[in-house]
Enzyme design. Sequence first.
Site, PDB file in Angstrom:
ATOM      1  N   LYS A  66       0.840  -1.209   0.000  1.00  0.00           N
ATOM      2  CA  LYS A  66       0.000   0.000   0.000  1.00  0.00           C
ATOM      3  C   LYS A  66       0.873   1.256   0.000  1.00  0.00           C
ATOM      4  CE  LYS A  66      -3.638  -2.319   2.569  1.00  0.00           C
ATOM      5  NZ  LYS A  66      -4.275  -2.583   3.845  1.00  0.00           N
ATOM      6  N   GLN A 110      -4.610  -1.704  10.203  1.00  0.00           N
ATOM      7  CA  GLN A 110      -4.357  -3.002   9.576  1.00  0.00           C
ATOM      8  C   GLN A 110      -4.855  -4.128  10.486  1.00  0.00           C
ATOM      9  OE1 GLN A 110      -3.155  -3.166   6.482  1.00  0.00           O
ATOM     10  NE2 GLN A 110      -3.254  -5.392   6.395  1.00  0.00           N
ATOM     11  N   ASP A 135     -11.257   1.992   4.710  1.00  0.00           N
ATOM     12  CA  ASP A 135     -11.510   0.552   4.688  1.00  0.00           C
ATOM     13  C   ASP A 135     -13.009   0.250   4.731  1.00  0.00           C
ATOM     14  OD1 ASP A 135      -9.376  -1.169   4.435  1.00  0.00           O
ATOM     15  OD2 ASP A 135      -8.771  -0.978   6.525  1.00  0.00           O
TER      16      ASP A 135
HETATM   17  N1  GUN Z   1      -5.802  -7.168   6.418  1.00  0.00           N
HETATM   18  C1  GUN Z   1      -5.788  -7.793   5.210  1.00  0.00           C
HETATM   19  N2  GUN Z   1      -6.355  -7.007   4.271  1.00  0.00           N
HETATM   20  C2  GUN Z   1      -6.734  -5.876   4.890  1.00  0.00           C
HETATM   21  C3  GUN Z   1      -7.352  -4.677   4.434  1.00  0.00           C
HETATM   22  O1  GUN Z   1      -7.699  -4.496   3.262  1.00  0.00           O
HETATM   23  N3  GUN Z   1      -7.569  -3.725   5.386  1.00  0.00           N
HETATM   24  C4  GUN Z   1      -7.224  -3.919   6.692  1.00  0.00           C
HETATM   25  N4  GUN Z   1      -7.485  -2.932   7.552  1.00  0.00           N
HETATM   26  N5  GUN Z   1      -6.643  -4.995   7.145  1.00  0.00           N
HETATM   27  C5  GUN Z   1      -6.391  -5.981   6.244  1.00  0.00           C
END
Ligand code: GUN
Length: 301
Positions: A66, A110, A135
């Site tokens: 990211k 995350q 998210d």
């Molecule tokens: N863990 C795995 N994929 C994601 C995601 O897209 N967002 C978040 N916050 N945690 C994750």
Amino acid sequence: MFSLAALSLRRSLATVVSGNKTSKLVRERLKLEVDKMKSEFSGFTPGLVVLQVGDRDDSNLYISTKLKAAAEIGIVASHVRLPNTATQAEILHSILSVNEDCSVHGLIVQLPLDSVHTIDTELITNAVSPLKDVDGLSCINAGKLSRGDLGDCFIPCTPNGCMELIRQTGVSVAGKHAVVIGRSKIVGAPMHDLLLWNHATVTTCHSKTQDLPAQVSRADILVVGMGRAEMVRGEWVKEGAVVIDCGINHIADESKASGKRVVGDVHYASANERAAFITPVPGGVGPMTVAMLMELLYGKN
Ligand code: GUN
């Protein structure tokens, strides 16, 4: 030797829906748009914070992807890392300070949280300001999505990327029977809502669903996010279906130097023989997730 009849019965393989290709196009377009925005509104830069608790290897990998994509586009992204000993109050404090920081437009916590304490993940995801919740995990954004207010909420990036890939196939969603496998808050549940409000008839399957092969066989559009390597077999898949695989699983493979390889939740080779369109793993949904996140951040401004 094959008879002519047998040869004519052999169908061609599915068209591969490439997330690598589509996400590259999205990222190139966004870079141009961010550059233009920066020159028109000098000094303005979209900002993203990814908050991590602990040090899980898979989270480290997702976060670095990211951050790299954001940097390439020109979004200022920072990684706030708290130790796995951070208390719930300390995590909440970090979230609230990012909520108040007007240079930050998107905040991702995350998941899963890697903590030595018992942390209420729901409380944490709901502490993120709904206006920065890229998210889409807060009750406000998830609630709006479940009611069909698609233009007024953040849509989680993985299902949003799946919708984009389905659009790429040219297959219309309205009126189709869509089957989603998995009901996680980040993939399955919002995928159900998105398909529903794009006018599909949706069945969502989960660990208690009976006769999964029978459910899968009814799907014109199949989206799988269950986290089980190659669980969905090609024989279950309806001829001509669109198959979208959100799985990322590591399985042993002695032919690789690393001793393992990445596969999806769908058994690709057999599903490829029945589907009309299929996403590969890797190179399918994964890269789209990050591209959709970048699009959200840019779109917010
Ligand atoms: N863990 C795995 N994929 C994601 C995601 O897209 N967002 C978040 N916050 N945690 C994750």
